[in-house]
Design an enzyme around this catalytic site. Structure first.
Site, PDB file in Angstrom:
ATOM      1  CD  GLU A  46      -2.610   1.191   2.687  1.00  0.00           C
ATOM      2  OE1 GLU A  46      -3.604   1.930   2.762  1.00  0.00           O
ATOM      3  OE2 GLU A  46      -2.257   0.425   3.621  1.00  0.00           O
ATOM      4  CE  LYS A 133      -7.453   1.930   3.144  1.00  0.00           C
ATOM      5  NZ  LYS A 133      -6.248   2.184   3.967  1.00  0.00           N
ATOM      6  CB  CYS A 167      -4.963  -1.338   4.401  1.00  0.00           C
ATOM      7  SG  CYS A 167      -4.086  -1.321   5.992  1.00  0.00           S
TER       8      CYS A 167
END
Length: 309
Positions: A46, A133, A167
């Site tokens: 990430e 995200k 994540c």
């Protein structure tokens, strides 16, 4: 549909914080290194290109923002990349040269907003998709915008059906179901979570989705961020800021490679499509083990724009 056998790589290394060009050069070196070991797909952590600002507070206590934090944000903004910029172009050229599919965590600059994204780069077709995200975690919401459902697609590729969840999005059951319903076979999980508990989550997802899970996290020390980095965590240059814990898991929850702690490395594994098929004998979350008469999920895949003309 996934080819019979493919070799994959998961990179556990560090960005060059706030230096997009230096990180781009390093990314290309790691692509070349992975390819030299036979990898056909390589997954990076990430925010690898563009920096994960662990420990920065941006001086934003509730009710006020301090000038020093705005300076930190300016530096962070300048170190991000545009999705059609020169850095991604260089990485696309490297992917093509080495015939490697690249899954790369980037901090994407779009107008005046930053997004935590994944760039999916095909060696022949170039940038075939990006994932923003959906739900930045905690204080990430101060510096990153929110993605929408338009980037929740799984890429159909000769290596397999490739998806990416970033994540702590991996803790969202709905987003996992959206991946499973698209037939994800190679589930990529770029992360900044290096805790012991992350492994159990990756094993659960692999078993739940009956897919291969490739999780990449950085190994980076405080010193790599530079002396002027105003982290609230530590000032000792030798202290570890992220310790790695990257891992590759098979569709029955078996750990194939990793997790590796406190070192820079590249994990490799051969993925076998037959194992995917065999794993679904007794469980398919969006097939014979689902109950659509009782449960259903609605996914809005329309791009959301703030102004319509």
């Amino acid at each position: 549909m996934m080819k019979s056998i493919c070799k994959v790589a998961v990179v556990q290394d560090s960005s060059v914080p706030f230096d997009a060009q230096a990180t781009t050069d390093k990314t290309c070196q790691l692509i070349a290194q992975s390819a030299s070991e036979g990898a056909e797909l390589v997954v990076f952590p990430e925010a690898f290109l563009g920096t994960y600002p662990k420990g920065l507070s941006f001086d934003a206590p509730i009710g006020t923002r301090l000038p020093e934090g705005r300076e930190d944000f300016m530096r962070y903004f300048e170190g991000a990349v545009e999705i059609d910029g020169k850095e991604l172009q260089q990485i696309k050229e490297s992917a093509a040269e080495h015939n490697v599919f690249v899954v790369l965590g980037v901090i994407e600059r779009d107008g005046s907003t930053l997004y935590c994204s994944i760039a999916f780069i095909d060696p022949t077709l170039g940038l075939v998709s990006k994932r923003r995200k959906l739900m930045p975690t905690g204080a990430e919401r101060l510096v990153w915008g929110f993605g929408d459902g338009s980037t929740l697609n799984v890429i159909k590729n000769e290596l397999g059906n490739i998806g990416g969840v970033i994540c702590w999005e991996n803790y969202m059951p709905a987003i996992r179901s959206a991946m499973y319903a698209q037939g994800v076979e190679i589930y990529c999980a770029p992360t900044a979570d290096d805790r012991d508990t992350w492994l159990s989550s990756m094993q659960h997802i692999a078993m739940e989705g009956r897919c291969y899970v490739l999780s990449a996290c950085q190994y980076i020390t405080r010193g790599e961020y530079g002396e002027d980095y105003r982290s609230i965590l530590t000032d000792n240059p030798d202290d570890v800021v992220m310790r790695g814990a990257s891992v590759i898991v098979g569709p029955l929850g078996e750990v194939i490679a990793g997790p590796v702690l406190n070192q820079k490395t590249i994990l490799y594994a051969e993925l076998d499509r037959a194992t995917l098929i065999k794993s679904k004998l007794d469980f398919d979350p969006v097939g014979h083990y689902s109950r659509p008469d009782v449960f259903s999920l609605h996914v809005d895949v329309q791009e959301k724009k703030p102004v319509h003309y």
